[in-house]
Design a protein around this motif. Structure first.
Motif, short mmCIF file in Angstrom:
data_model
loop_
_atom_site.label_atom_id
_atom_site.label_comp_id
_atom_site.label_asym_id
_atom_site.label_seq_id
_atom_site.Cartn_x
_atom_site.Cartn_y
_atom_site.Cartn_z
N LEU A 141 0.85 -1.18 0.00
CA LEU A 141 0.00 0.00 0.00
C LEU A 141 0.89 1.24 0.00
N ALA A 142 0.60 2.17 -0.89
CA ALA A 142 1.45 3.37 -1.02
C ALA A 142 0.58 4.57 -1.36
N ASP A 143 0.68 5.61 -0.54
CA ASP A 143 -0.09 6.82 -0.82
C ASP A 143 0.52 7.56 -2.02
N GLU A 144 -0.07 8.67 -2.39
CA GLU A 144 0.36 9.36 -3.61
C GLU A 144 1.83 9.77 -3.55
N ASP B 84 -7.75 -5.26 -17.20
CA ASP B 84 -8.19 -5.51 -18.58
C ASP B 84 -8.45 -6.98 -18.87
N GLN B 85 -7.64 -7.87 -18.30
CA GLN B 85 -7.76 -9.29 -18.62
C GLN B 85 -8.52 -10.08 -17.56
N LEU B 86 -8.38 -9.70 -16.30
CA LEU B 86 -9.01 -10.47 -15.22
C LEU B 86 -10.23 -9.79 -14.63
N GLY B 87 -10.46 -8.52 -14.96
CA GLY B 87 -11.62 -7.80 -14.45
C GLY B 87 -11.48 -7.33 -13.02
N ILE B 88 -10.25 -7.33 -12.48
CA ILE B 88 -10.00 -6.90 -11.09
C ILE B 88 -9.45 -5.49 -11.10
N ARG B 89 -10.19 -4.56 -10.51
CA ARG B 89 -9.80 -3.15 -10.54
C ARG B 89 -9.37 -2.70 -9.15
N LEU B 90 -8.09 -2.40 -9.04
CA LEU B 90 -7.49 -2.06 -7.76
C LEU B 90 -7.61 -0.57 -7.48
N LYS B 91 -7.62 -0.22 -6.21
CA LYS B 91 -7.52 1.18 -5.82
C LYS B 91 -6.13 1.70 -6.20
N PRO B 92 -5.98 3.01 -6.39
CA PRO B 92 -4.69 3.55 -6.84
C PRO B 92 -3.53 3.21 -5.92
N GLU B 93 -3.80 3.07 -4.62
CA GLU B 93 -2.72 2.84 -3.66
C GLU B 93 -2.30 1.38 -3.54
N VAL B 94 -2.97 0.48 -4.25
CA VAL B 94 -2.66 -0.95 -4.13
C VAL B 94 -1.68 -1.34 -5.23
N ARG C 186 4.01 6.69 -3.94
CA ARG C 186 4.00 6.20 -5.32
C ARG C 186 4.91 7.05 -6.20
N ALA C 187 4.88 8.35 -5.99
CA ALA C 187 5.74 9.24 -6.77
C ALA C 187 7.21 8.95 -6.48
N GLN C 188 7.52 8.69 -5.23
CA GLN C 188 8.90 8.38 -4.85
C GLN C 188 9.34 7.06 -5.47
N LEU C 189 8.47 6.05 -5.44
CA LEU C 189 8.81 4.76 -6.03
C LEU C 189 9.05 4.89 -7.53
N ALA C 190 8.18 5.64 -8.20
CA ALA C 190 8.33 5.82 -9.65
C ALA C 190 9.64 6.51 -10.00
N GLU C 191 10.06 7.46 -9.17
CA GLU C 191 11.28 8.21 -9.44
C GLU C 191 12.52 7.38 -9.16
N ARG C 192 12.52 6.65 -8.05
CA ARG C 192 13.73 5.96 -7.61
C ARG C 192 13.87 4.57 -8.22
N TYR C 193 12.74 3.93 -8.55
CA TYR C 193 12.77 2.56 -9.08
C TYR C 193 11.84 2.47 -10.29
N PRO C 194 12.20 3.14 -11.38
CA PRO C 194 11.29 3.21 -12.53
C PRO C 194 10.96 1.85 -13.13
#
Length: 302
Positions: free
Chosen positions: A239-242, A268-278, A245-253
């Motif tokens: 679980l990662a807040d906004e 798209d394939q399994l029909g499971i839609r996660l919250k943004p923080e998951v 998530r920004a830090q993860l994207a920057e440091r571990y692209p």
């Protein structure tokens, strides 16, 4: 603590106390809130662990031994968080036993699990290509066990998030799989770290609130105790807040890109839609093939 050490400490005027709660108490333990570097390490472990499980599922065949099937994992040398295994037939219900020279047969119940530090990847099913390969008494395996189980797992994935309580996760599993047939006894979800199960925030009525930085395992295991065996889809999420998530994207692209592709595949394939923080950490998140000889035939949410 060993009894002799307790005696020594008491002889020195010290009274030992159990301080494990400082590290693993659900909701406040120091080891249960991970920084971005730790999340990246867990994602690395789950990436390789899920690649190992995929290799095995694509290669396993009747006539192999359990040893042969296990060898398809081709582990890369990372330390394990528990004893890995591939089990079949009457041995499939043994839990974390070692693999053996037992020869796999078409229609066998199967269990497999592999966990590197910070991850756990597990699957259960039958060595079959279709219902025609199953024992006659369980020809309705998918309808009776797998479909309701997968629906529960989908709701678990779509419910978990920052601010959700462990009690909410427990309640949805009890509502979905409360019938004694399913035999769900363990906490249906727990924290994960270097050890596979440090503690769990999930129990009836739990008011433990899930927070950014927590890494958790979907661990809903039907133990039917019948010829239906089990079905299993264990993988981890962080679980990662906004800001995280920004830090993860920057440091571990590269890790961030893999996580994004997993989220897209699940939606798209399994029909499971996660919250943004998951953040799904495993390449196999949501992937449930009931028949191991037909790995391209997987469950999908309606």
């Amino acid at each position: 603590m060993p009894a002799y050490l307790v005696s020594v400490l008491r002889g020195l005027g010290c009274e030992p106390v159990n301080a494990s709660a400082l590290f693993v108490r659900p909701g406040s333990g120091l080891r249960l809130i991970n920084d971005i570097d730790q999340v990246a390490c867990f994602e690395f472990a789950a990436t390789h662990g899920s690649a190992a499980m995929r290799r095995m599922l694509l290669a396993v065949r009747p006539g192999m031994t359990e040893f042969d099937a296990f060898s398809q994992f081709r582990p890369i040398g990372l330390p394990f968080s528990y004893h890995p295994m591939v089990l079949s037939g009457e041995r499939a219900a043994l839990g974390l036993a070692s693999s053996s020279g037992r020869e796999l047969r078409r229609g066998d119940p199967m269990s497999a699990a592999l966990g590197y530090w910070g991850s756990n990847i597990a699957r259960g099913g039958f060595l079959a290509a279709s219902a025609a390969d199953l024992p006659a008494a369980v020809s309705d395996y998918v309808d009776k066990l797998v479909a309701p189980y997968f629906a529960c797992a989908c709701e678990w994935y779509e419910t978990i998030g920052i601010g959700v309580t462990g009690g909410e996760l427990s309640a949805l599993v009890r509502r979905r799989l409360g019938d004694p047939f399913f035999g769900v006894q363990l906490n249906p979800g727990h924290f994960i770290h270097l050890d596979e199960w440090p503690s769990s925030p999930v129990w009836p009525g739990s008011d433990v609130v899930l927070r950014s930085g927590m890494a958790l395992q979907l661990d809903i295991i039907p133990a039917t105790g019948t010829a239906y065996h089990t079905t299993n889809i264990e993988d981890g999420v962080a679980l990662a807040d906004e800001a995280a998530r920004a830090q993860l994207a920057e440091r571990y692209p590269a890790a961030w890109a893999r996580i994004g592709r997993r989220r897209e595949f699940m939606a798209d394939q399994l029909g499971i839609r996660l919250k943004p923080e998951v953040l799904p950490l495993s390449n196999l998140a949501g992937y449930l093939p009931p028949y191991w000889l037909a790995p391209g035939l997987a469950m999908r949410k309606n």
